[in-house]
Design an enzyme around this catalytic site. Structure first.
Site, PDB file in Angstrom:
ATOM      1  N   GLU A 187      36.065  38.391 -10.650  1.00 53.96           N
ATOM      2  CA  GLU A 187      36.560  39.626 -10.042  1.00 53.96           C
ATOM      3  C   GLU A 187      37.884  39.474  -9.290  1.00 53.96           C
ATOM      4  O   GLU A 187      37.937  39.631  -8.068  1.00 53.96           O
ATOM      5  CB  GLU A 187      35.507  40.213  -9.103  1.00 53.96           C
ATOM      6  CG  GLU A 187      34.188  40.501  -9.785  1.00 53.96           C
ATOM      7  CD  GLU A 187      33.222  41.316  -8.915  1.00 53.96           C
ATOM      8  OE1 GLU A 187      33.506  41.499  -7.724  1.00 53.96           O
ATOM      9  OE2 GLU A 187      32.197  41.771  -9.441  1.00 53.96           O
ATOM     10  N   GLU A 371      27.444  40.494 -14.440  1.00 55.72           N
ATOM     11  CA  GLU A 371      26.722  40.956 -13.253  1.00 55.72           C
ATOM     12  C   GLU A 371      26.363  42.416 -13.414  1.00 55.72           C
ATOM     13  O   GLU A 371      27.201  43.227 -13.825  1.00 55.72           O
ATOM     14  CB  GLU A 371      27.578  40.868 -11.972  1.00 55.72           C
ATOM     15  CG  GLU A 371      27.758  39.492 -11.421  1.00 55.72           C
ATOM     16  CD  GLU A 371      28.609  39.477 -10.145  1.00 55.72           C
ATOM     17  OE1 GLU A 371      28.599  40.477  -9.386  1.00 55.72           O
ATOM     18  OE2 GLU A 371      29.279  38.469  -9.928  1.00 55.72           O
TER      19      GLU A 371
HETATM   20  C1  FCB Z   1      30.214  41.503  -6.872  1.00 55.43           C
HETATM   21  C2  FCB Z   1      30.337  40.031  -6.554  1.00 55.43           C
HETATM   22  C3  FCB Z   1      29.028  39.351  -6.291  1.00 55.43           C
HETATM   23  C4  FCB Z   1      28.067  40.234  -5.521  1.00 55.43           C
HETATM   24  C5  FCB Z   1      27.978  41.618  -6.132  1.00 55.43           C
HETATM   25  C6  FCB Z   1      27.021  42.545  -5.429  1.00 55.43           C
HETATM   26  O1  FCB Z   1      31.398  42.141  -6.538  1.00 55.43           O
HETATM   27  O2  FCB Z   1      30.943  39.338  -7.629  1.00 55.43           O
HETATM   28  O3  FCB Z   1      29.289  38.133  -5.647  1.00 55.43           O
HETATM   29  O4  FCB Z   1      28.370  40.236  -4.189  1.00 55.43           O
HETATM   30  O5  FCB Z   1      29.242  42.193  -6.173  1.00 55.43           O
END
Ligand code: FCB
Length: 467
Positions: A187, A371
């Site tokens: 990110e 994620e």
């Molecule tokens: C993302 C991050 C991860 C976590 C999630 C909820 O932005 O990569 O580390 O905190 O959000």
């Protein structure tokens, strides 16, 4: 298949299974990987052990007012000491892949020399995962920049991109053969915008011009590191992880439609265009006039080096309208489902973004959802955690992935965020994203019902596959 042998925990939890996808779902394909994700600073703790140096998150979280309740990652889930049991848990939940991150400050000293003890930790971890037959996805940078590099300007200093390539060089020589998939950055939007643009994350600087320059150096570091990883560890795949946001217009007026598009330019195209088209989107600098970064000859070619895969992190949608000038303002929708973070639950956003990327980027590499997940105020009751909203959330987002696959997007896997409840950055320990509950006083882990249902689904797939 005997359900009881496939289930790690209570058979009762799946008696009335609200999770398993329909038979027509592409998620039944045994080559669609199902994994869980974590990140070093959020779970490891042990910040002073075995030669680990301070990171920008140690400094930031120790600064009063920066993190909710003054929480820090000093202990977190104590995973540095409990890693063996945590990997046993991962295996008992049938996860096929594990995405974790390496803490840069653990493995290199200030002069760039290897720290053998820190490296040994990740070697042991990876070897154990290999023994268990779990696919290994290693992120090099999940935000824990060594503080000594921040002291020299951090990502505002072009030299940090070259230091990052040195770090990638060391890791890929030391860990070659143990990592199935490398991810350079997690990110970069958050590192650049939240870290240098609005100061909500470490290092806490707030200047729009800084954000675009930090982004450029992050992406340059990614490109340099990718070349190094290819040379040192040719058998592995190489990618990067981008968080993407869905922006929708509050009305059908051309101004609001443009505002929604600009929201997505700012969140998605800012990162994906340089990676996949070799140029920053011009609209970004209409939105943020005068913030063009300093780009040297050859940088965009380095940044747009081919990727083996793209990691996509998706959480929510943002409804916006025009701010009356070049930009957008959020108009929060009423009466919509939200999570403990206040984020709107909007699975269609994931489907629409994936399909949109497929149309917009001719050379879109295969995708992993690296994620996706949600926070809820989960409590243990009678030894169980019944996280009904998460079960429904995961099911609906997996259905959105299935819909994108059916529309022709090449999605190869899905990682739930997160394996464990953990240190949720500026929100500390209050926000629980895990499919496993962590009691921070005792460090006891309790798989939530969502984890049991995922395990059950994977077991069903394996049984069908004759594994
Ligand atoms: C993302 C991050 C991860 C976590 C999630 C909820 O932005 O990569 O580390 O905190 O959000």
């Amino acid at each position: 298949m005997n359900q009881d042998t496939a289930l790690p925990h209570s058979a009762a939890a799946v008696a009335d299974d609200p999770f398993t996808p329909p038979a027509s779902s592409a998620l039944w394909r045994s080559d669609f990987l199902l994994g869980a994700a974590t990140a070093s600073y959020q779970i490891e703790g042990a910040i002073h052990e075995d030669g680990r140096l301070p990171s920008i998150w140690d400094t930031f979280s120790a600064t009063p007012g920066k993190v909710l309740a003054g929480d820090t990652g000093a202990v977190a889930c104590d995973h540095y000491h409990r890693w063996e049991a945590d990997l046993d848990l991962l295996e008992s939940l049938n996860f096929e892949a594990y995405r974790f991150s390496i803490a840069w400050p653990r493995v290199m000293d200030e002069a760039g020399r290897p720290n053998a003890k820190g490296i040994a930790f990740y070697k042991r971890l990876l070897e154990r995962l290999k023994q268990k037959g779990v696919r290994t996805f290693a992120t090099l940078y999940h935000w824990d920049l060594p503080q000594h590099l921040e002291d020299r300007g951090g990502w505002l200093n072009r030299d940090t991109a070259y230091r990052f390539a040195d770090y990638a060089d060391l890791m890929s020589r030391e860990l070659s053969g143990l990592v199935d998939a490398w991810m350079t950055l997690n990110e970069p939007w958050c590192s650049a915008y939240l870290g240098y643009g609005n100061g909500h994350h470490a290092p806490g600087l707030a200047n729009g011009r800084y954000a675009t320059q930090a982004m450029h150096h992050l992406l340059l570091g990614h490109g340099l590191a990718t070349n190094v990883l290819r040379a040192n560890d040719p058998a592995s795949t190489k990618g990067i992880v981008a968080n993407v946001g869905r922006g929708t217009a509050d009305s059908s007026s051309p101004e609001d439609v443009r505002a929604a598009r600009r929201f997505e330019v700012q969140h998605n195209a800012w990162i994906l265009d340089p990676l996949l088209k070799g140029a920053y989107p011009e609209e970004l600098f209409e939105l943020w006039p005068g913030t063009e970064p300093l780009v040297l000859e050859g940088d965009m070619k380095t940044i747009s080096a081919p990727l083996d895969f793209l990691g996509i992190n998706y959480y929510f949608r943002t409804n916006v309208k025009s701010d009356g000038a070049h930009g957008f303002v959020e108009v929060p929708l009423k009466d919509v489902e939200r999570t403990q973070m206040g984020w709107e639950v909007h699975p269609d956003g994931l489907r629409d973004l994936l399909i949109g990327f497929g149309r917009n980027y001719e050379n879109l590499p295969p995708i992993y959802i690296t994620e996706n997940g949600m926070a809820s105020d989960d409590r243990v009751s009678d030894g169980e955690v019944n996280d009904t909203q998460r079960i429904s959330f995961l099911k609906r987002h997996l259905a959105a992935v299935d819909a994108a696959i059916k529309a022709g997007v090449d999605v190869r896997g899905y990682f739930v965020w997160s394996l464990l409840d953990n240190f949720e950055w500026a929100f500390g320990y209050e926000r629980r994203f895990g499919v496993v509950h962590v009691d921070y006083d005792t460090q006891v882990r309790t798989p939530k019902r969502s984890a049991e249902l995922i395990a059950h689904f994977i077991a069903q797939r394996r049984a069908l596959d004759g594994a």
